[in-house]
Motif scaffolding. Structure first.
Motif, PDB file in Angstrom:
ATOM      1  N   GLN A 256       0.808  -1.214   0.000  1.00  0.00           N
ATOM      2  CA  GLN A 256       0.000   0.000   0.000  1.00  0.00           C
ATOM      3  C   GLN A 256       0.846   1.271   0.000  1.00  0.00           C
ATOM      4  O   GLN A 256       0.378   2.324  -0.452  1.00  0.00           O
ATOM      5  CB  GLN A 256      -0.925   0.013   1.221  1.00  0.00           C
ATOM      6  CG  GLN A 256      -2.001  -1.062   1.188  1.00  0.00           C
ATOM      7  CD  GLN A 256      -2.866  -1.034   2.425  1.00  0.00           C
ATOM      8  OE1 GLN A 256      -2.402  -0.704   3.519  1.00  0.00           O
ATOM      9  NE2 GLN A 256      -4.131  -1.392   2.272  1.00  0.00           N
ATOM     10  N   ARG A 257       2.070   1.198   0.487  1.00  0.00           N
ATOM     11  CA  ARG A 257       2.916   2.395   0.537  1.00  0.00           C
ATOM     12  C   ARG A 257       3.279   2.908  -0.855  1.00  0.00           C
ATOM     13  O   ARG A 257       3.689   4.062  -1.006  1.00  0.00           O
ATOM     14  CB  ARG A 257       4.192   2.096   1.332  1.00  0.00           C
ATOM     15  CG  ARG A 257       3.941   1.818   2.798  1.00  0.00           C
ATOM     16  CD  ARG A 257       5.218   1.369   3.502  1.00  0.00           C
ATOM     17  NE  ARG A 257       5.662   0.061   3.026  1.00  0.00           N
ATOM     18  CZ  ARG A 257       6.802  -0.524   3.423  1.00  0.00           C
ATOM     19  NH1 ARG A 257       7.592   0.104   4.280  1.00  0.00           N
ATOM     20  NH2 ARG A 257       7.125  -1.715   2.968  1.00  0.00           N
ATOM     21  N   LEU A 258       3.122   2.054  -1.872  1.00  0.00           N
ATOM     22  CA  LEU A 258       3.444   2.459  -3.237  1.00  0.00           C
ATOM     23  C   LEU A 258       2.279   3.117  -3.957  1.00  0.00           C
ATOM     24  O   LEU A 258       2.453   3.619  -5.070  1.00  0.00           O
ATOM     25  CB  LEU A 258       3.895   1.231  -4.043  1.00  0.00           C
ATOM     26  CG  LEU A 258       5.229   0.604  -3.644  1.00  0.00           C
ATOM     27  CD1 LEU A 258       5.413  -0.721  -4.364  1.00  0.00           C
ATOM     28  CD2 LEU A 258       6.382   1.538  -3.972  1.00  0.00           C
ATOM     29  N   VAL A 259       1.096   3.116  -3.353  1.00  0.00           N
ATOM     30  CA  VAL A 259      -0.087   3.616  -4.044  1.00  0.00           C
ATOM     31  C   VAL A 259       0.068   5.051  -4.529  1.00  0.00           C
ATOM     32  O   VAL A 259      -0.231   5.348  -5.698  1.00  0.00           O
ATOM     33  CB  VAL A 259      -1.339   3.456  -3.147  1.00  0.00           C
ATOM     34  CG1 VAL A 259      -2.531   4.200  -3.749  1.00  0.00           C
ATOM     35  CG2 VAL A 259      -1.680   1.984  -2.987  1.00  0.00           C
ATOM     36  N   PRO A 260       0.516   6.017  -3.707  1.00  0.00           N
ATOM     37  CA  PRO A 260       0.617   7.392  -4.210  1.00  0.00           C
ATOM     38  C   PRO A 260       1.496   7.521  -5.453  1.00  0.00           C
ATOM     39  O   PRO A 260       1.133   8.212  -6.411  1.00  0.00           O
ATOM     40  CB  PRO A 260       1.207   8.166  -3.016  1.00  0.00           C
ATOM     41  CG  PRO A 260       0.804   7.375  -1.822  1.00  0.00           C
ATOM     42  CD  PRO A 260       0.850   5.952  -2.268  1.00  0.00           C
ATOM     43  N   SER A 261       2.642   6.859  -5.466  1.00  0.00           N
ATOM     44  CA  SER A 261       3.542   6.953  -6.621  1.00  0.00           C
ATOM     45  C   SER A 261       2.954   6.276  -7.843  1.00  0.00           C
ATOM     46  O   SER A 261       3.076   6.773  -8.964  1.00  0.00           O
ATOM     47  CB  SER A 261       4.906   6.338  -6.279  1.00  0.00           C
ATOM     48  OG  SER A 261       5.528   7.043  -5.226  1.00  0.00           O
ATOM     49  N   LEU A 262       2.306   5.129  -7.654  1.00  0.00           N
ATOM     50  CA  LEU A 262       1.707   4.432  -8.786  1.00  0.00           C
ATOM     51  C   LEU A 262       0.524   5.213  -9.350  1.00  0.00           C
ATOM     52  O   LEU A 262       0.285   5.199 -10.560  1.00  0.00           O
ATOM     53  CB  LEU A 262       1.272   3.027  -8.360  1.00  0.00           C
ATOM     54  CG  LEU A 262       2.411   2.071  -8.016  1.00  0.00           C
ATOM     55  CD1 LEU A 262       1.870   0.771  -7.427  1.00  0.00           C
ATOM     56  CD2 LEU A 262       3.255   1.767  -9.246  1.00  0.00           C
ATOM     57  N   VAL A 263      -0.213   5.901  -8.494  1.00  0.00           N
ATOM     58  CA  VAL A 263      -1.313   6.744  -8.977  1.00  0.00           C
ATOM     59  C   VAL A 263      -0.772   7.905  -9.803  1.00  0.00           C
ATOM     60  O   VAL A 263      -1.364   8.299 -10.816  1.00  0.00           O
ATOM     61  CB  VAL A 263      -2.163   7.244  -7.796  1.00  0.00           C
ATOM     62  CG1 VAL A 263      -3.139   8.335  -8.253  1.00  0.00           C
ATOM     63  CG2 VAL A 263      -2.938   6.086  -7.184  1.00  0.00           C
ATOM     64  N   VAL A 264       0.372   8.455  -9.399  1.00  0.00           N
ATOM     65  CA  VAL A 264       1.008   9.508 -10.197  1.00  0.00           C
ATOM     66  C   VAL A 264       1.309   8.999 -11.601  1.00  0.00           C
ATOM     67  O   VAL A 264       1.076   9.695 -12.603  1.00  0.00           O
ATOM     68  CB  VAL A 264       2.290  10.008  -9.500  1.00  0.00           C
ATOM     69  CG1 VAL A 264       3.114  10.888 -10.438  1.00  0.00           C
ATOM     70  CG2 VAL A 264       1.942  10.784  -8.241  1.00  0.00           C
TER      71      VAL A 264
END
Length: 584
Positions: A256-264
């Motif tokens: 889940q910690r990767l969600v912000p970067s993957l959404v970018v």
């Protein structure tokens, strides 16, 4: 609409906005309970910290009436499924929790359930392990045979909790991994301090990088921040293809910690990057994922990318792209059909099974069709799968079909259907293999003696003498793989990958089954092909590397580590893309 804070906080925000002059400084110091002699930088730091904390707190509040608007048609409702699998994990009166299932049913869910159901079943099995008694051995054996790359992050941790050889191997592997991670953290620190010019993660050997990124959930926050910076292009050195390769390696991380970067990346990347980001977030259980996928899906026009996004939405319960994906199966382009089959893994149902089974007759689409049928789990396709297994010449495809067959049977069992009859019917439709002629008894005895002596000489360091005896043993008994396996393993231990490669090929020619059914041999074989492919690729011979990867992926690698299989497939896809770009 502006956000309103308490009056005291409003005054501090205003002071920060207009600056701290001589008149306003004393009032702010009083608000913050700072003395008149406090340094100005302490005053500014305290002011910024308070205002930032208020902003974060406000950002974390979601008003009940606020909804994320997404343009487009309403999502297609999921087909009603009143069976155990349909109600498993759902809420309401008819919902069934995985924790309510008995042991045998949990193991069945591990084989035939959806990804979320399999994850939940694995958690339940690990929690129950201390109380299982004699049944623990059965659970350990089942989990040790699972090579599901989607469950790899959880399986690694689960196996460390088990007793016996399985637990010892898992703990040893994890200990080695942690040692490598410690070195990586040092290299990351050197990179950001300007002491290292090359980005350290993509500089790792392929197998080591795959092991690292498949276990992203075990990584510390500092490494995750570095990964986020690289995939967002903030490291300053990674090129587009390297960023794409890194995102592709994160496909099964589920962190889940990767969600912000993957959404970018979803919002601003090229279609290739968007597809890889969608495949990564598809497997992350987080409420931020579905709205982001829906926004990008509605504005995407490239069919391949849109199909991948539709499949990712399907994994999060949003079926808006189901009808669109089904129509793509009628297109002529191979890439479009592959993307549609991938999407139907999450969007497809029994009504799609026969249509998907039609693609089993097309070699270029057979692998994708098998994977989709495995996830759909309809028993009517068992006969088509068995027929396809009898026609294919590659053991990798037969292995994939066997996995699909077992998953479908497990799913049928969970639905209460007749599994025994279906199993017997498909077992009769097996490939008849031609057995080699028998070697005379005297030659077999002499070959066995030479094998023993050859292995003893290798153990004492007499490599040439040992290999000579092993080759004589192989010549006496041509259809016997152990002498060539011993030679291959000897070369592999010395990192002589080219020589090991030749010996492994001779072993496969002698007896493919013996090689493919031994986990230790298959692991060494897969690693040898991967490392040799990396060597020739660095030398600029990409076509040769691509051929090596295709050759090994035609073998049944189910007993090889998930990280090695994943990296073999990922690297082959990268080389195929590079070849297509050169041709264009």
């Amino acid at each position: 609409m502006s956000t309103r804070f308490e009056p005291k906080t409003e005054r501090l925000i205003e002071a920060l906005a207009i600056g701290l002059g001589a008149d306003g400084s004393e009032k702010v110091r009083s608000e913050l309970a700072l003395g008149a002699d406090a340094p100005d930088h302490d005053l500014a730091r305290s002011l910024v910290q308070i205002v930032s904390a208020c902003g974060v707190a406000e950002a974390g509040r979601v008003a009940p009436e606020v909804e994320i608007e997404v343009d487009g048609a309403e999502p297609e409702p999921a087909p009603a499924d009143g069976s155990l699998l349909g109600r498993l994990g759902s809420t309401g009166v008819d919902g069934i929790g995985v924790e309510q299932l008995d042991l045998e049913t949990c193991l069945g869910v591990m084989r035939g359930g959806a990804l979320r159901q399999r994850r939940a079943a694995l958690r339940v099995l690990v929690e129950r392990a201390p109380d299982l008694g004699r049944k623990l051995r059965e659970v350990v054996e089942v989990l040790d045979t699972i090579r599901d790359v989607e469950l790899e992050p959880m399986l690694v941790q689960a196996r460390t909790e088990f007793p016996g050889a399985v637990g010892r191997r898992a703990r040893t592997t994890l200990q080695i991994w942690r040692s490598s991670l410690s070195d990586l953290e040092d290299h990351i620190a050197e990179f950001w301090d300007g002491e290292r010019a090359v980005e350290p993660i993509m500089d790792l050997p392929g197998e080591q990088r795959a092991q690292l990124l498949l276990r992203t959930r075990l990584l510390p926050d500092g490494v995750l921040r570095h990964i986020a910076a690289v995939i967002e292009g903030e490291d300053g050195v990674s090129e587009r293809e390297a960023r794409r390769a890194l995102v592709e390696s994160l496909r099964y991380s589920g962190d889940q910690r990767l969600v912000p970067s993957l959404v970018v990346l979803l919002e601003s990347g090229t279609s290739e990057i968007v597809m890889e980001a969608a495949r990564a977030v598809r497997r992350i259980e987080d409420p931020r994922v579905r709205p982001a996928l829906a926004r990008v899906f509605e504005r995407t026009v490239v069919d391949v990318a849109r199909a991948v996004l539709a499949g990712a939405l399907g994994a999060h319960g949003d079926r808006r792209g189901a009808d669109y994906v089904r129509k793509l199966l009628d297109r002529d382009e191979r890439e479009v059909k592959l993307a549609a089959l991938e999407a139907l893994e999450t969007l497809g149902g029994p009504e799609d099974a026969e249509r998907v089974a039609e693609f089993l007759s097309q070699p270029s689409l057979r692998g994708a069709a098998v994977q989709t049928l495995k996830r759909i789990g309809d028993g009517r396709t068992l006969a088509s799968l068995a027929e396809s297994a009898s026609e294919t010449k590659t053991s990798a495809m037969r292995g994939a079909i066997e996995e699909a067959r077992e998953s479908i049977l497990a799913r049928m069992d969970l639905r209460g259907e007749d599994v025994k009859e279906a199993r017997e019917a498909t077992q009769r439709m097996t490939l008849t293999e031609v057995r080699p002629p028998k070697t005379p008894t005297g030659a077999r005895i002499r070959a066995f003696r030479l094998l023993i002596w050859g292995q003893i000489l290798l153990a004492f360091g007499a490599v040439q003498a040992g290999i000579s005896r092993l080759e004589r043993a192989a010549n006496l008994r041509p259809a016997w793989a152990p002498p060539w396996v011993a030679i291959a393993l000897s070369h592999a231990r010395k990192h002589a990958h080219a020589q090991a490669l030749a010996a492994f090929r001779r072993a496969i020619e002698s007896d493919r089954t013996v090689v493919e059914r031994n986990p230790l041999v298959v692991r060494a074989l897969a690693q040898t092909f991967l490392r040799r492919a990396e060597q020739v690729e660095r030398e600029g011979r990409r076509d040769i590397a691509r051929g090596l990867l295709g050759e090994v992926l035609d073998l049944d690698l189910r007993r090889a580590p998930s990280s090695v299989r994943f990296e073999l497939q990922r690297r082959r896809r990268a080389l195929q893309r590079a070849s297509a770009e050169r041709a264009a």
